[in-house]
Each structure stands twice: as structure tokens, then as C-alpha cells.
Design a protein around this motif. Structure first.
Motif: not given
Lengths: 510, 249
Positions: A69-81, A130-138
């Protein structure tokens, strides 16, 4: 199950293709081409699946990598943008992959599979960012896409090595600024997840923190270097104009657009509208930078004699449009900026493809290559005209509608400098493309044939000089025509795109 | 121009100093970085993964997706050097004007290499395998393993090393390591868990979920190790011979 896993598969699929391509050298160029097409088509399919689900449920998909679960792990977030940007990136990559059949094989006679592996890796990086929800993963994926773009650009002709080396230095500085910014945010918040960061930063005790302000500034500065915002743009025209034809079609439309997307994410997901426009002192200056970028980019483009150099400066100007749209701080400006990411991705791709086909057939990169283009390559010429119309902003192409929103946003915010810059830039673009069309219609095609010393004959017919028709190969024509049609279709469906996708991603506070 | 550079550097320095004003103290146990997520990692890490080295757990399990792409960065570096430097039909100017040609007959060097290299390789395997319990893991072990082959090339010569470890085999390892990493993730995905959710390996390995995570960490560390060591060799082959793989340092 496929739908649940679609967010991961969008990124993992091209990664696997890239790894397999590295090893598939002995299978020949056809297999490599097929594998690449398969990878890009797979990404597009999964992006569409994910976007379809986002629209159906009207909420973002959160995909937990490794089931943590975030914020411990990395998540991908896909929203409208991110959903529409994913579709844009994978669709452009697929079209470029189709287009690459002839040009990539000619530019890379010996290492086509390694070239394609880098191609797939670049797309992996762009989709991952584009899909990343984590600033370091980005940041990690930013490095992947930057590294593979250095490799692809260095495969270009002549002085490409020097231009790429400069780009490498500048790009690394940009990535360092971004990483440094993350460092400050992490020290002050202890988190890397975007949504978690947003929650912590919105607490009152951090609103006035100097470290967070400087962290934000450094991150934005890093992204600006990556997206070549004036005056940090000097690396872009050199690096992109000397690339191979396929490389330019892949990198020029996508890298800068994804960087703009990252800027929007940092501004409106990690930070908030109130924070940026209330707490950041320099946020009022950006609109002038953007206006300068639009004006100076277009005027520099007008001064170029080299076709791709001209397109590169247009990219610089378009970056100014989107930056301005994001920083005028209202809903119309934001809509214009996001819509322009889509529109500009397509129209830059369209122009680079058409110009690439002209260069492929004539072997020239100067404007002289345009002479007699309507007789020699009528379809390419029509595609070029549609792309040009979109850059100028003539309805019903999508370029008109994005400019409409941008000007509306700027007018609401009272940013008259930006309105003026947009209008003047459009005028300059019109002058530029009419100059180009003048060469195309009234230039002497036979002089070009002698210049290029090509073998095919041309004779007198009815007193008129007839030029042999020498259209681009089908593998280049099909993606070109699809892109040009896409420009018009996107323009016609503007209302739906804004209503179903962009409207949902407008940040709170506008 | 130089003066402008100095001015920019000075401005950057002032900004960095300004940013340090409200940073928490050095190694402050009450700082956000030590209180937000770290306690969760320290308290739950061992229980969830059966791996005492928390750094390894965060690296290869909680943030395993990042680490996979770190391995891809290393892979991309090898691929780019290959694409840019490796000899192409369009013959480029030789990059090295003078190339030392060595026969590799130096008895003292060879003797020393014969003594050191096996020890280095065993130690490298230990570092990879012991990453669960002590500092170490795929990146460090891979570097030591790759260095042992570079030592071989230095003490004998490049040809001798290439005969024993061909370029094609190195390439298979470069992509194979990342493929192993991503493959573990894909197997988890196929078992109905999310990508890189090592608990999905439990059914295949016949162990519990916690133990499966521990084994998953080992598998991806091995993948990283393979990629890192083969990328070091690939880079050395290409850089030492200017991309010709014939003779060089």
C-alpha cells in the motif's frame, strides 16, 4: 484480470519487447520490426483499456506495485489526465513505429534491433513517467527515457554526436535539479508518494517553509530544462534537427509533451493552486517567460533555412503556449494547456513525419527540398498543409481550439501580454508556412532534381514541365495520413474531449 | 562566459544556503524523514519478508519497481555504448591512435591474477547471496564479479578474456539479468497478484507468503547481479578496444 493489470502492462509490455529485441539480432530486421509494432500496439491497447475504465468509473485507478500500500510502496495512478497522455504517447509511438520501416533500416543497417530496443525503452520511460504516482519513481523513469534518447539521437548524421553530448550535459543538469528538489521535499515530509506529499504539504506548518519553496522551484526548474522552455531551450534545436528521421519523429513530439505533463503533475497534484499562486513569489513572472518563449520561438523558426531546424523552433514556441496556459491560473488556461499537449503531440508528429518523408525522398534538409512538392509528393504535401494549418490555428484543426482556450484563459486572467504573444506567434507561423508553400508551388522543381542529381526522367508534356511523381513509400504514408486525420478529428470532437477527459482533471481551486 | 558561470554558481550556492534555514538538524530522530515511514519499515519489514536487512527489503521489495528500472538504466548504458561505439560498416576513424599490444606473458601478473580472481568471484557470490543479512546485494556483488573479469583482461589481454566470455554471451547476460527481474514480476502477475508481488511465488515454491517474499528478493538480486557484472564487461570490451573488440588495454 487483464483490466486490473492493465496499468502495469502498459509499461511492462514495451520493456519486455525491448529486452527481447536486444537478443533477437539473428532473427533479421523483419522480426525486429514486427516485435516493435507488437510492443507499441500492446501499450496502446492497455492504455485504452485503462482509460476506458477510468471514464466508466469516473475515478482514478490506483495500482499497487508489489501489492504494497502507498506510501510504503510505489503506486501507479491513472486518472483522466494521465490516461489521455498515455493514449497519446502510445499512439504516437505506434505510428512512428509503423513509419520507421524504411528509414530506421537505412539509418541503422547493422544494429537495427539495438536501435529498436532503445526505441522501445524510450517509450517505456515515457509511459512510466506518465503513469507514475511517486516522485522518485518518476525520476528513475526520466533517466531511462533521457538515456535512451541520448543513444537514439547520437545515431544521427554528421555532427549529431556533439549536439547529443551537449544535450546529455544539459539534460543531466535538469535531472539533477529535479532530484535535488525531491531531496528537499523528502527531508521536510518523509514521503515520496505524490498524494501523500500533497496531503503533508497542505498542512499549515509547511506552507511558509523556505526549504519546500526552494524544493518546488528546483523541481520546476529541472522540468523546464527538460522541456526546453525559453531561455533554457538552446540544446533542443541542435540535438533534434540532426537526428535520424525516425528518431526525430519519435522524440520531438513526445519528450517535451511528457515533460509538460510532469510540470502539471508537480504543480497541481503534489502542490496546489493556492500554494503556487499565493506562496511562490516568482509565479507571476512565468507568464512573461512563456510569452517570450512563444514569440522568440516562432520568430527564430521564421529565420531558419533548414526544415527540421524550423520545426524544432516551433516546438520551443509551443512549449511557451502550454507553459503559459498552465500558469495563467484559471480553468480555461488549464484546459487549453492539457488540450494543447494532445494537439501539439499530434501536430508536431504530423509535421516531422511529412518533413521526414520529404527528406527521405530528396535527400535534402533545406527548404529547397520543398520545391514542386505538390507534383512530386501530393499526399505528403496535403499532410504538411494540414499540420501547418493546425500550427497556425485554422479551424477545424485542433490547433485552433487549443489556442481558443489558451486565449480565453489568458483574457480572463488579464494576461494581455500572453494574449498578444499568442496572436503574434500565430501570425508569424502563418507567414512562415505561406513562405514554405510559396517555395512548394512556385519553386523550380527541375532545379531541385538537378541539385539532387536523381536519376528519374522528366520530359516536356503539353508545353508544361512534368515532374515525375515520387510519393513516399506506403509505410510512411499510412501513419502520416492517420495523424493528419487525427488532427481534424480531434478538432471536431473538442467538446467531447474537454467534457469527458480534461474537465475531470481540472484541479481544485480553479 | 566564465564570469557568467561564476555568477550562476554563486546564485545557486546562495539558494542552497537559504534552503538549509529550516531543514531539520543533521540526524535528528524527530525529523519527518525518520518519523513518517521509517518506523513502519523497521517494525514490519522483518515480519513481512523474513529478511533482517531492512535496506535490502526497502530496495528489493517495497520499492522493487524502482530497483528494476535502476537495473534497466544499467542495461540501457551498455546498449547505448554498444550502439554508439561498436564497429559499424560505415567505417569510422579509429578512436585510439596508439594501441598497446600485450601478449599477456607476464608471469608475476598472471600468477597474482590466478590467485585473486577465484577468491574475488567466490566473494562476489557471497555478497549477492548474503544481501539478506549484511550489507551487499546484486549491485555490489555484480560489480565485484565484473571486476574479476576486468582484472583477467588486464593481467592477460582482451582477446584472452573475449575467447572465454564471448560478446554474444555477455549480451545475453545483460538482457537476461533484467529479464530475470522482470520475469519474476511477470510470474507474480500471472499468479493473480500485482506485478512484483512476490507473495505470488508462494504457490510455485511451496512456501508461505512471507518466505516467498524472501526468495523473491534473492531472485531479483541475482538478476541485478547478472546485469551489473555483464554490463561492466560489455562497457570494458567496447571502451578498451574503441568498439572493435580486437586488441586494446
Amino acid at each position: 484480470m487483464m483490466i486490473d493489470q492493465a496499468p502495469a502492462l502498459i509499461i511492462i509490455f514495451p520493456l519486455f519487447i525491448s529486452l527481447v529485441l536486444t537478443l533477437a539480432g539473428s532473427l533479421g530486421p523483419r522480426v525486429a520490426y514486427g516485435l516493435l509494432l507488437c510492443g507499441m500496439a500492446g501499450s496502446l491497447l492497455f492504455s485504452l483499456l485503462a482509460l476506458g475504465q477510468v471514464v466508466a468509473d469516473n475515478q482514478a485507478i490506483h495500482y499497487r506495485m508489489g501489492d504494497w500500500p502507498p506510501p510504503m510502496g510505489i503506486e501507479l495512478v491513472i486518472d483522466h489526465l494521465s490516461g489521455i497522455v498515455l493514449v497519446l504517447v502510445s499512439a504516437c509511438a505506434l505510428l512512428t513505429a509503423v513509419y520507421s520501416l524504411r528509414t530506421a533500416a537505412e539509418d541503422n543497417p547493422d544494429r537495427l534491433h539495438h536501435y529498436y530496443a532503445l526505441f522501445a525503452l524510450l517509450v517505456t520511460g515515457l509511459l512510466g513517467m506518465t503513469a507514475s504516482g511517486d516522485v522518485f519513481n518518476l525520476y528513475v523513469l526520466l533517466e531511462i527515457s533521457a538515456l535512451s534518447s541520448y543513444g537514439l539521437l547520437a545515431r544521427g548524421r554528421g555532427p549529431a554526436y556533439y549536439a547529443t553530448f551537449k544535450y546529455l550535459i544539459v539534460g543531466t543538469i535538469g535531472a539533477c535539479f529535479y532530484l535535488l528538489g525531491i531531496g528537499y521535499l523528502y527531508i521536510m515530509t518523509g514521503s515520496l508518494n505524490m498524494l501523500d506529499l500533497a496531503e503533508i504539504i497542505s498542512r499549515p506548518e509547511l506552507q511558509e517553509s523556505v526549504s519546500i519553496k526552494i524544493g518546488f522551484s528546483l523541481m520546476i526548474l529541472g522540468v523546464w530544462i527538460k522541456m526546453a522552455l525559453f531561455p533554457l531551450h538552446a540544446w533542443l534545436p541542435n540535438a533534434y534537427s540532426k537526428a535520424g528521421i525516425t528518431t526525430a519523429c519519435l522524440i520531438a513530439p513526445l519528450m517535451t509533451k511528457v515533460s509538460v505533463y510532469i510540470m502539471l503533475r508537480i504543480m497541481f497534484t503534489v502542490f496546489s493552486v493556492d500554494y503556487i499562486f499565493d506562496s511562490i513569489a516568482w509565479s507571476q513572472v512565468v507568464i512573461y517567460l512563456a510569452s517570450a518563449a512563444a514569440l522568440i520561438g516562432m520568430i527564430s523558426a521564421l529565420a531558419q533555412r533548414d526544415l527540421r531546424m524550423m520545426l524544432c523552433y516551433i516546438v520551443v514556441a509551443e512549449i511557451g503556449y502550454m507553459t503559459g496556459g498552465a500558469w495563467v491560473a484559471n480553468a480555461a488556461g488549464y484546459t487549453g494547456a492539457v488540450y494543447h499537449i494532445l494537439a501539439d503531440g499530434l501536430m508536431t508528429l504530423c509535421l516531422f513525419m511529412a518533413v521526414g518523408a520529404v527528406i527521405y525522398r530528396t535527400g535534402l534538409t533545406s527548404m529547397a527540398a520543398m520545391q514542386g512538392i505538390f507534383q512530386r509528393m501530393p499526399i505528403t504535401a496535403v499532410v504538411l498543409v494540414i499540420g501547418a494549418a493546425s500550427i497556425i490555428g485554422i479551424p477545424p484543426t485542433c490547433g485552433f481550439f487549443s489556442k481558443f482556450y489558451l486565449i480565453q484563459g489568458a483574457a480572463q486572467a488579464g494576461a494581455w501580454v500572453f494574449v498578444a504573444a499568442l496572436l503574434i506567434a500565430s501570425l508569424v507561423a502563418a507567414v512562415m508556412f505561406f513562405k514554405l508553400l510559396e517555395i512548394a508551388f512556385f519553386g523550380d522543381p527541375q532545379a531541385l532534381e538537378q541539385e539532387a542529381a536523381s536519376g528519374h526522367g522528366h520530359g516536356e508534356h503539353g508545353g508544361q514541365p512534368v515532374v515525375a511523381r515520387h510519393e513516399a513509400p506506403l509505410s510512411m504514408l499510412i501513419p502520416m495520413v492517420i495523424t493528419a486525420a487525427g488532427l481534424i478529428v480531434l478538432g471536431l470532437y473538442t467538446k467531447e474531449v474537454v467534457e469527458f477527459f480534461i474537465g475531470w482533471s481540472i484541479p481544485a481551486g480553479f | 562566459m566564465k564570469r557568467l558561470t561564476l555568477v550562476i554558481l554563486a546564485i545557486c550556492a546562495v539558494i542552497m544556503l537559504a534552503a538549509a534555514v529550516d531543514l531539520p538538524d543533521w540526524a535528528d530522530p524527530a525529523s519527518p524523514a525518520s518519523t513518517h515511514l521509517s518506523p513502519d519499515f523497521l517494525e514490519q519489514g522483518y515480519g513481512e519478508t523474513a529478511t533482517p536487512n531492512i535496506v535490502t527489503v526497502v530496495l528489493a521489495d517495497y520499492r522493487s519497481y524502482d530497483t528494476m528500472f535502476e537495473a534497466v538504466v544499467v542495461f540501457a548504458a551498455a546498449l547505448i555504448v554498444l550502439v554508439v561505439l561498436r564497429h559499424t560498416p560505415r567505417k569510422r576513424r579509429k578512436m585510439l591512435q596508439h594501441r598497446p599490444v600485450r601478449e599477456g606473458r607476464d608471469t608475476v601478473l598472471r600468477g597474482a591474477a590466478q590467485l585473486i580472481i577465484p577468491v574475488m568471484q567466490i566473494f562476489a557470490l557471497y555478497v549477492v547471496g548474503h544481501g539478506h543479512y549484511s550489507p551487499g546485494g546484486g549491485f555490489q556483488g555484480g560489480v565485484i564479479f565484473g571486476a574479476s573479469f576486468i582484472l583477467l583482461a588486464l593481467c592477460y589481454n582482451l582477446k584472452f578474456t573475449i575467447e572465454r566470455f564471448r560478446e554474444q554471451a555477455v549480451l545475453v547476460c545483460v538482457a537476461g539479468g533484467v529479464l530475470l527481474y522482470a520475469g519474476v514480476g511477470a510470474v507474480c502477475l500471472a499468479m493473480g497478484w500485482n506485478f512484483l508481488g512476490y507473495a505470488g511465488l508462494a504457490g510455485i515454491l511451496g512456501v508461505g507468503e512471507v518466505m516467498a517474499r524472501s526468495h523473491g528478493i534473492l531472485a531479483v538480486e541475482v538478476g541485478v547481479g547478472i546485469t551489473v557484472f555483464s554490463v561492466m564487461m560489455s562497457l570494458y570490451y567496447d571502451l578498451a578496444s574503441g568498439g572493435d573488440l580486437d586488441e586494446g588495454l
